[in-house]
Design a protein around this motif. Structure first.
Motif, PDB file in Angstrom:
ATOM      1  N   LYS A   8     -28.190  36.250  48.341  1.00 45.50           N
ATOM      2  CA  LYS A   8     -29.199  35.592  47.502  1.00 45.50           C
ATOM      3  C   LYS A   8     -30.466  36.431  47.418  1.00 45.50           C
ATOM      4  CE  LYS A   8     -31.722  31.235  46.941  1.00 45.50           C
ATOM      5  NZ  LYS A   8     -31.950  29.864  47.496  1.00 45.50           N
ATOM      6  N   ALA A   9     -30.919  36.951  48.545  1.00 43.89           N
ATOM      7  CA  ALA A   9     -32.125  37.789  48.560  1.00 43.89           C
ATOM      8  C   ALA A   9     -31.874  39.099  47.827  1.00 43.89           C
ATOM      9  CB  ALA A   9     -32.532  38.070  50.007  1.00 43.89           C
ATOM     10  N   PHE A  10     -30.688  39.658  47.997  1.00 48.26           N
ATOM     11  CA  PHE A  10     -30.289  40.900  47.327  1.00 48.26           C
ATOM     12  C   PHE A  10     -30.349  40.714  45.807  1.00 48.26           C
ATOM     13  CE2 PHE A  10     -27.115  43.589  45.329  1.00 48.26           C
ATOM     14  CZ  PHE A  10     -27.223  44.810  45.975  1.00 48.26           C
ATOM     15  N   ASN A  11     -29.728  39.657  45.304  1.00 49.25           N
ATOM     16  CA  ASN A  11     -29.662  39.423  43.859  1.00 49.25           C
ATOM     17  C   ASN A  11     -31.044  39.166  43.258  1.00 49.25           C
ATOM     18  OD1 ASN A  11     -26.908  39.737  43.972  1.00 49.25           O
ATOM     19  ND2 ASN A  11     -26.454  37.547  43.942  1.00 49.25           N
ATOM     20  N   LYS A  12     -31.877  38.454  44.001  1.00 47.94           N
ATOM     21  CA  LYS A  12     -33.234  38.181  43.508  1.00 47.94           C
ATOM     22  C   LYS A  12     -34.035  39.476  43.385  1.00 47.94           C
ATOM     23  CE  LYS A  12     -37.415  35.497  44.488  1.00 47.94           C
ATOM     24  NZ  LYS A  12     -38.075  34.543  45.425  1.00 47.94           N
ATOM     25  N   ALA A  13     -33.960  40.326  44.396  1.00 50.81           N
ATOM     26  CA  ALA A  13     -34.688  41.602  44.362  1.00 50.81           C
ATOM     27  C   ALA A  13     -34.135  42.507  43.283  1.00 50.81           C
ATOM     28  CB  ALA A  13     -34.596  42.282  45.727  1.00 50.81           C
ATOM     29  N   ARG A  14     -32.828  42.471  43.083  1.00 54.02           N
ATOM     30  CA  ARG A  14     -32.195  43.292  42.039  1.00 54.02           C
ATOM     31  C   ARG A  14     -32.710  42.902  40.660  1.00 54.02           C
ATOM     32  NH1 ARG A  14     -25.940  42.319  41.430  1.00 54.02           N
ATOM     33  NH2 ARG A  14     -26.802  40.441  40.437  1.00 54.02           N
ATOM     34  N   THR A  15     -32.825  41.611  40.415  1.00 55.47           N
ATOM     35  CA  THR A  15     -33.340  41.138  39.118  1.00 55.47           C
ATOM     36  C   THR A  15     -34.745  41.670  38.858  1.00 55.47           C
ATOM     37  OG1 THR A  15     -32.013  39.115  39.219  1.00 55.47           O
ATOM     38  CG2 THR A  15     -33.935  39.089  37.769  1.00 55.47           C
ATOM     39  N   GLU A  16     -35.587  41.659  39.881  1.00 54.06           N
ATOM     40  CA  GLU A  16     -36.947  42.163  39.738  1.00 54.06           C
ATOM     41  C   GLU A  16     -36.950  43.661  39.433  1.00 54.06           C
ATOM     42  OE1 GLU A  16     -39.945  40.558  39.640  1.00 54.06           O
ATOM     43  OE2 GLU A  16     -38.599  38.837  39.473  1.00 54.06           O
ATOM     44  N   GLN A  17     -36.096  44.408  40.107  1.00 51.72           N
ATOM     45  CA  GLN A  17     -36.043  45.853  39.912  1.00 51.72           C
ATOM     46  C   GLN A  17     -35.543  46.232  38.524  1.00 51.72           C
ATOM     47  OE1 GLN A  17     -37.225  48.249  41.998  1.00 51.72           O
ATOM     48  NE2 GLN A  17     -37.965  46.548  43.228  1.00 51.72           N
ATOM     49  N   LEU A  18     -34.673  45.419  37.960  1.00 49.02           N
ATOM     50  CA  LEU A  18     -34.108  45.726  36.643  1.00 49.02           C
ATOM     51  C   LEU A  18     -35.157  45.711  35.534  1.00 49.02           C
ATOM     52  CD1 LEU A  18     -30.718  43.788  36.824  1.00 49.02           C
ATOM     53  CD2 LEU A  18     -31.012  46.270  36.597  1.00 49.02           C
ATOM     54  N   LYS A  19     -36.292  45.071  35.788  1.00 47.88           N
ATOM     55  CA  LYS A  19     -37.350  45.000  34.778  1.00 47.88           C
ATOM     56  C   LYS A  19     -38.032  46.354  34.576  1.00 47.88           C
ATOM     57  CE  LYS A  19     -38.374  40.156  35.929  1.00 47.88           C
ATOM     58  NZ  LYS A  19     -39.404  39.218  36.467  1.00 47.88           N
ATOM     59  N   ALA A  20     -37.900  47.238  35.557  1.00 46.80           N
ATOM     60  CA  ALA A  20     -38.631  48.508  35.510  1.00 46.80           C
ATOM     61  C   ALA A  20     -38.191  49.401  34.367  1.00 46.80           C
ATOM     62  CB  ALA A  20     -38.463  49.245  36.841  1.00 46.80           C
ATOM     63  N   LEU A  21     -36.885  49.427  34.062  1.00 46.72           N
ATOM     64  CA  LEU A  21     -36.399  50.314  33.004  1.00 46.72           C
ATOM     65  C   LEU A  21     -36.993  49.945  31.658  1.00 46.72           C
ATOM     66  CD1 LEU A  21     -34.652  52.542  31.837  1.00 46.72           C
ATOM     67  CD2 LEU A  21     -32.736  50.927  31.776  1.00 46.72           C
ATOM     68  N   LEU A  22     -36.903  48.674  31.293  1.00 49.93           N
ATOM     69  CA  LEU A  22     -37.447  48.234  30.000  1.00 49.93           C
ATOM     70  C   LEU A  22     -38.943  48.489  29.938  1.00 49.93           C
ATOM     71  CD1 LEU A  22     -37.124  46.893  27.265  1.00 49.93           C
ATOM     72  CD2 LEU A  22     -37.359  44.660  28.401  1.00 49.93           C
ATOM     73  N   LYS A  23     -39.645  48.216  31.023  1.00 60.03           N
ATOM     74  CA  LYS A  23     -41.094  48.434  31.073  1.00 60.03           C
ATOM     75  C   LYS A  23     -41.425  49.903  30.826  1.00 60.03           C
ATOM     76  CE  LYS A  23     -45.091  47.807  34.175  1.00 60.03           C
ATOM     77  NZ  LYS A  23     -45.489  49.220  34.309  1.00 60.03           N
ATOM     78  N   ASN A  24     -40.730  50.807  31.493  1.00 62.19           N
ATOM     79  CA  ASN A  24     -41.024  52.228  31.339  1.00 62.19           C
ATOM     80  C   ASN A  24     -40.657  52.746  29.954  1.00 62.19           C
ATOM     81  OD1 ASN A  24     -42.044  52.368  33.893  1.00 62.19           O
ATOM     82  ND2 ASN A  24     -40.414  53.599  34.756  1.00 62.19           N
ATOM     83  N   LYS A  25     -39.525  52.300  29.424  1.00 65.06           N
ATOM     84  CA  LYS A  25     -39.131  52.734  28.080  1.00 65.06           C
ATOM     85  C   LYS A  25     -40.143  52.266  27.045  1.00 65.06           C
ATOM     86  CE  LYS A  25     -34.806  51.295  27.709  1.00 65.06           C
ATOM     87  NZ  LYS A  25     -33.424  51.176  27.151  1.00 65.06           N
ATOM     88  N   THR A  26     -40.566  51.014  27.170  1.00 62.71           N
ATOM     89  CA  THR A  26     -41.533  50.458  26.218  1.00 62.71           C
ATOM     90  C   THR A  26     -42.870  51.185  26.304  1.00 62.71           C
ATOM     91  OG1 THR A  26     -40.496  48.272  26.343  1.00 62.71           O
ATOM     92  CG2 THR A  26     -42.754  48.370  25.522  1.00 62.71           C
TER      93      THR A  26
END
Length: 278
Positions: A8-26
């Motif tokens: 559960k903790a792994f999946n929650k942290a993974r979701t947060e990290q996935l936001k970085a790609l879109l943020k950097n591309k934008t």
């Protein structure tokens, strides 16, 4: 923590990290758009200061001034690409490390030199491709100046052509490059980090995910949410790919692709000689 709590903790942290790609591309895309707008403003200022009579224009001087503006555009774009490339590469590594840490596992491993070389290679390729686009726009602007010098068009037509050449609408090739190569950086970094620590965390697998887009390649739709071992390839339209945007894959499977790699945990058994468990 028990395994379910780790997951559960792994999946929650993974979701947060996935936001970085879109943020950097934008942010990189918006930064380059601002640089294009600045180049257009500087070019218009140069043109505004010239005589309206085409016979009085000093073509050589004008060409030199415009070339300087475009050179600065290329240099500033390259500097921004370097900054965002490193940030995106680190984000790809964090996509693996941060969820593990959230799940109570820290791997005692340092990223290899080969990772740095891959970062430099992809970053350099992106800079070269965008510089090629800038060079094409510079050539187009020089052509417009030439037509003005010959009396084939008036100054207002030239200004309009310059504005159009450096507009956001005409920068679609730059956006395609940013989307493709930033995704390549992110996915390559994540895969290489995963491969590097896979023997210490044998329960980690990789999953092919699809981004939000109206249309996707049929070959990618066919493998969406597919999971394989960290060291095994996905089969994408008959092509073996270690991850989305694999540099070894053909362009038809990578250009402007919105897919991405995510780590998943099949189990939490680890090599305790190489990890710190909390």
């Amino acid at each position: 923590m028990i395994p379910s709590e780790r997951t559960k903790a792994f999946n929650k942290a993974r979701t947060e990290q996935l936001k970085a790609l879109l943020k950097n591309k934008t942010e990189l895309w918006e930064t380059i758009v601002r640089l294009l707008e600045l180049a257009e403003e500087n070019t218009q200022t140069i043109l505004q200061g010239q005589p309206t009579d085409w016979q009085q224009w000093h073509y050589g001087k004008l060409q030199g001034q415009i070339n300087q503006v475009m050179l600065e555009l290329g240099e500033r774009s390259a500097a921004q690409i370097a900054t965002f490339s490193k940030s995106t590469w680190n984000a790809g590594i964090n996509l693996i490390d941060a969820p593990l840490k959230a799940g109570g596992v820290t791997v005692n491993a340092v990223t290899q030199l080969v990772q740095h070389r891959q970062l430099v290679a992809i970053e350099s390729f992106m800079v070269e491709r965008i510089n090629n686009v800038v060079a094409g726009k510079a050539e187009h602007i020089r052509l417009q100046l030439g037509l003005q010098m010959l009396g084939a068009q008036d100054v207002e037509t030239t200004k309009k052509a310059v504005k159009e050449a450096l507009s956001k609408k005409q920068a679609w090739r730059v956006k395609t490059i940013v989307n493709t190569e930033m995704s390549r950086l992110y996915n390559t970094a994540g895969y290489m980090r995963m491969d590097e620590i896979s023997s210490a965390v044998p329960g980690m697998q990789k999953e092919w995910r699809m981004g939000r887009r109206k249309e996707h390649r049929a070959s990618h739709l066919a493998i969406r949410n597919t999971r394989v071992a960290a060291d095994k390839p996905f089969t994408v339209g008959g092509v073996k790919m270690m991850h989305p945007h694999d540099p070894k894959a053909p362009a038809k499977e990578t250009v402007n692709c919105a897919c991405f790699l995510v780590p998943v945990m099949a189990h939490w058994e680890v090599d305790e000689s190489r990890v710190v468990i909390m």
